[in-house]
Enzyme design. Structure first.
Site, short mmCIF file in Angstrom:
data_model
loop_
_atom_site.label_atom_id
_atom_site.label_comp_id
_atom_site.label_asym_id
_atom_site.label_seq_id
_atom_site.Cartn_x
_atom_site.Cartn_y
_atom_site.Cartn_z
N ASP A 159 7.83 -7.43 12.32
CA ASP A 159 8.08 -8.82 12.62
C ASP A 159 7.82 -9.77 11.70
OD1 ASP A 159 7.97 -7.67 15.84
OD2 ASP A 159 5.97 -7.42 15.13
N HIS A 187 2.87 -7.04 19.59
CA HIS A 187 4.27 -6.81 19.11
C HIS A 187 4.99 -6.23 20.44
CE1 HIS A 187 7.18 -4.67 17.13
NE2 HIS A 187 7.51 -3.70 17.98
N1 LIG Z 1 5.65 -1.40 16.05
C1 LIG Z 1 6.80 -1.42 15.65
O1 LIG Z 1 7.37 -2.39 14.70
C2 LIG Z 1 7.91 -0.52 15.97
C3 LIG Z 1 7.39 0.58 16.78
N2 LIG Z 1 8.51 1.49 17.23
C4 LIG Z 1 8.06 2.56 18.15
O2 LIG Z 1 7.75 3.68 17.32
C5 LIG Z 1 7.65 5.05 18.06
C6 LIG Z 1 8.62 6.03 17.30
O3 LIG Z 1 9.80 5.69 17.29
P1 LIG Z 1 10.93 6.60 16.91
O4 LIG Z 1 10.81 7.43 15.57
O5 LIG Z 1 12.28 6.11 16.71
O6 LIG Z 1 11.07 7.62 18.04
P2 LIG Z 1 11.42 9.11 18.11
O7 LIG Z 1 11.47 9.25 19.65
O8 LIG Z 1 12.49 9.23 17.44
O9 LIG Z 1 10.34 9.65 17.64
C7 LIG Z 1 8.86 9.95 18.32
C8 LIG Z 1 8.68 11.46 17.87
O10 LIG Z 1 7.10 11.53 18.31
C9 LIG Z 1 6.88 12.73 18.71
N3 LIG Z 1 5.78 12.66 19.52
C10 LIG Z 1 5.70 12.52 20.78
N4 LIG Z 1 4.43 12.71 21.37
C11 LIG Z 1 3.61 13.06 20.38
C12 LIG Z 1 2.22 13.39 20.29
N5 LIG Z 1 1.50 13.46 21.21
N6 LIG Z 1 2.17 13.93 19.04
C13 LIG Z 1 2.63 13.97 17.87
N7 LIG Z 1 4.06 13.48 18.00
C14 LIG Z 1 4.45 13.23 19.23
C15 LIG Z 1 8.15 13.02 19.60
O11 LIG Z 1 8.34 14.38 19.51
C16 LIG Z 1 9.29 12.43 18.62
O12 LIG Z 1 9.67 13.46 17.38
C17 LIG Z 1 8.20 4.58 19.26
O13 LIG Z 1 7.20 4.18 20.14
C18 LIG Z 1 8.86 3.14 19.14
O14 LIG Z 1 9.09 2.30 20.33
C19 LIG Z 1 9.67 1.52 16.72
C20 LIG Z 1 9.84 0.32 15.93
C21 LIG Z 1 9.25 -0.70 15.57
O1 LIG Z 2 11.49 -1.52 21.01
C1 LIG Z 2 11.61 -0.33 20.51
O2 LIG Z 2 11.27 0.46 20.52
C2 LIG Z 2 11.53 -0.91 18.95
C3 LIG Z 2 10.62 -1.98 18.36
O3 LIG Z 2 9.55 -2.04 18.79
C4 LIG Z 2 11.29 -2.99 17.39
O4 LIG Z 2 12.10 -2.88 16.68
O5 LIG Z 2 10.54 -3.95 17.10
#
Ligand SMILES: NC(=O)C1=CN([C@@H]2O[C@H](COP(=O)(O)OP(=O)(O)OC[C@H]3O[C@@H](n4cnc5c(N)ncnc54)[C@H](O)[C@@H]3O)[C@@H](O)[C@H]2O)C=CC1
Ligand SMILES: O=C([O-])CC(=O)C(=O)O
Length: 328
Positions: A159, A187
């Site tokens: 952010d 967030h």
């Molecule tokens: N804080 C931030 O600024 C942001 C946060 N996010 C969040 O980050 C997270 C991951 O995003 P992506 O990589 O795009 O999702 P994704 O769905 O591509 O990957 C998530 C992975 O976590 C694994 N997973 C699920 N439960 C698990 C566990 N108990 N232990 C280990 N691995 C586990 C899944 O198998 C999957 O491979 C999501 O919650 C998303 O919303 C995404 C963008 C920005």
């Molecule tokens: O909403 C989502 O899963 C992705 C997210 O947190 C972001 O892009 O800030």
């Protein structure tokens, strides 16, 4: 070369993992002189895909990568970890209420907090990226009573970076010209990007932009950027989220640049009247591996109302996970 730093990453076979692991292994996280060992956690069905990612890591022949361990048991994967990047989380699926989402994530972050407590190295630093990041970090912290609470952070650096880019574009400058921008709160769409202390080439940012742009363009654009990326890309931010995860942890370990601060979600110590214990975004500086919340900023009425709203949302999330028995 020094002893490798053990970096644990969860959700390692996911989208963010696919950007993040290569940045860590190439030296972007800890610099060009620090070898790393990656310790990667996934759920059992994703281990095969993770093996493919490890093959690609091998094929990069990164000089700093001393080894890679993978597994589906947090008690094994977190063993000796110095840094934990908790990325894997349960996304909201169709028809899922916020309470269900918090409960599903509690089932992930509660045992992971306990596993860190039992097995991580004494100097462990934990950064939660997986959403809802602030409350997931709170759950992990509450289940790791032997780890100092301040070692649990959540990611609002994406952010912060988004706000920098928007302000630079508006003022016809670059992100290098901007200092002292702050994200406050959660967030989520209630977060508050604050330009009232920001300087663009030494001039106060609020004098360079008008209030109407702040209220109707800048703040909503930063708050809604994640949704806009999903709309455009058909998938949530991944490379930028990995980049921000690296930025946050690198600055925590190696220090913030002289004369600036960054936004970090950290457990509140009551600064700015914010409820103690919730993990919320503050302006922070870091040095020697420790961070401090920047003190003494004047908060105007406009900012205060927005900070209060986001903090109230975090307090509601804390109550919700308390009632589920996930935090004290
Ligand atoms: N804080 C931030 O600024 C942001 C946060 N996010 C969040 O980050 C997270 C991951 O995003 P992506 O990589 O795009 O999702 P994704 O769905 O591509 O990957 C998530 C992975 O976590 C694994 N997973 C699920 N439960 C698990 C566990 N108990 N232990 C280990 N691995 C586990 C899944 O198998 C999957 O491979 C999501 O919650 C998303 O919303 C995404 C963008 C920005
Ligand atoms: O909403 C989502 O899963 C992705 C997210 O947190 C972001 O892009 O800030």
């Amino acid at each position: 070369m020094s002893t490798p730093v053990k970096v644990a990453v969860t959700g390692a076979a996911g989208q963010i993992g696919y950007s993040l692991l290569f940045r860590i292994a190439s030296g972007s996280l800890l610099g060009p002189d620090t070898p790393v060992q990656l310790r990667l956690l996934e759920i059992t069905p994703a281990l095969k895909a993770l093996e493919g990612v490890v093959m690609e890591l091998d094929d990069c022949a990164f000089p700093l990568l001393s080894g890679v361990e993978i597994g589906d048991d947090a008690n094994v994967v977190f063993d000796g970890a110095n840094i934990a990047l908790l990325v894997g989380a349960r996304p909201r699926s169709k028809g899922m209420e916020r309470g269900d989402l918090l409960e599903a994530n509690g089932a992930i972050f509660k045992p992971q907090g306990a596993a860190l407590n039992a097995h991580a190295a004494d100097d462990i630093k934990v950064l939660v990226t997986g959403n809802p990041a602030n409350t997931n970090a709170l759950i992990a912290k509450s289940n790791a009573p032997d780890i100092p609470a301040e070692r649990f952070n959540a990611l609002t650096r994406l952010d912060h970076n988004r706000a920098l880019a928007q302000l630079a574009a508006k003022t016809g400058t670059t992100v290098n010209d901007i200092r002292h921008l702050t994200i406050w709160g959660n967030h989520s769409a209630t977060q508050y990007p604050d330009v009232f202390h920001a300087e663009v080439n030494g001039q106060n940012a609020s004098e360079l932009v008008d209030q109407a742009w702040l209220e109707s363009t800048f703040i909503p654009t930063v708050q809604q950027r994640g949704a806009a990326i999903i709309e455009a890309r058909g998938a949530s931010s991944a490379a930028s989220a990995a980049n921000a995860t690296v930025d946050h942890m690198r600055d925590w370990v190696l220090g913030t640049p002289e004369g600036d601060w960054v936004s970090m979600s950290v457990p509140s110590d009551g600064s700015y009247g914010i409820a103690e214990g919730i993990i919320t975004s503050f302006p922070c500086t870091t040095s020697g591996g420790d961070y401090s919340i920047v003190q003494g900023l004047e908060i105007n009425e406009f900012s205060q109302a927005r900070i209060d709203a986001s903090v109230a949302e975090l307090q509601e999330e804390r109550e919700a996970v308390r009632s589920l028995g996930l935090v004290d």
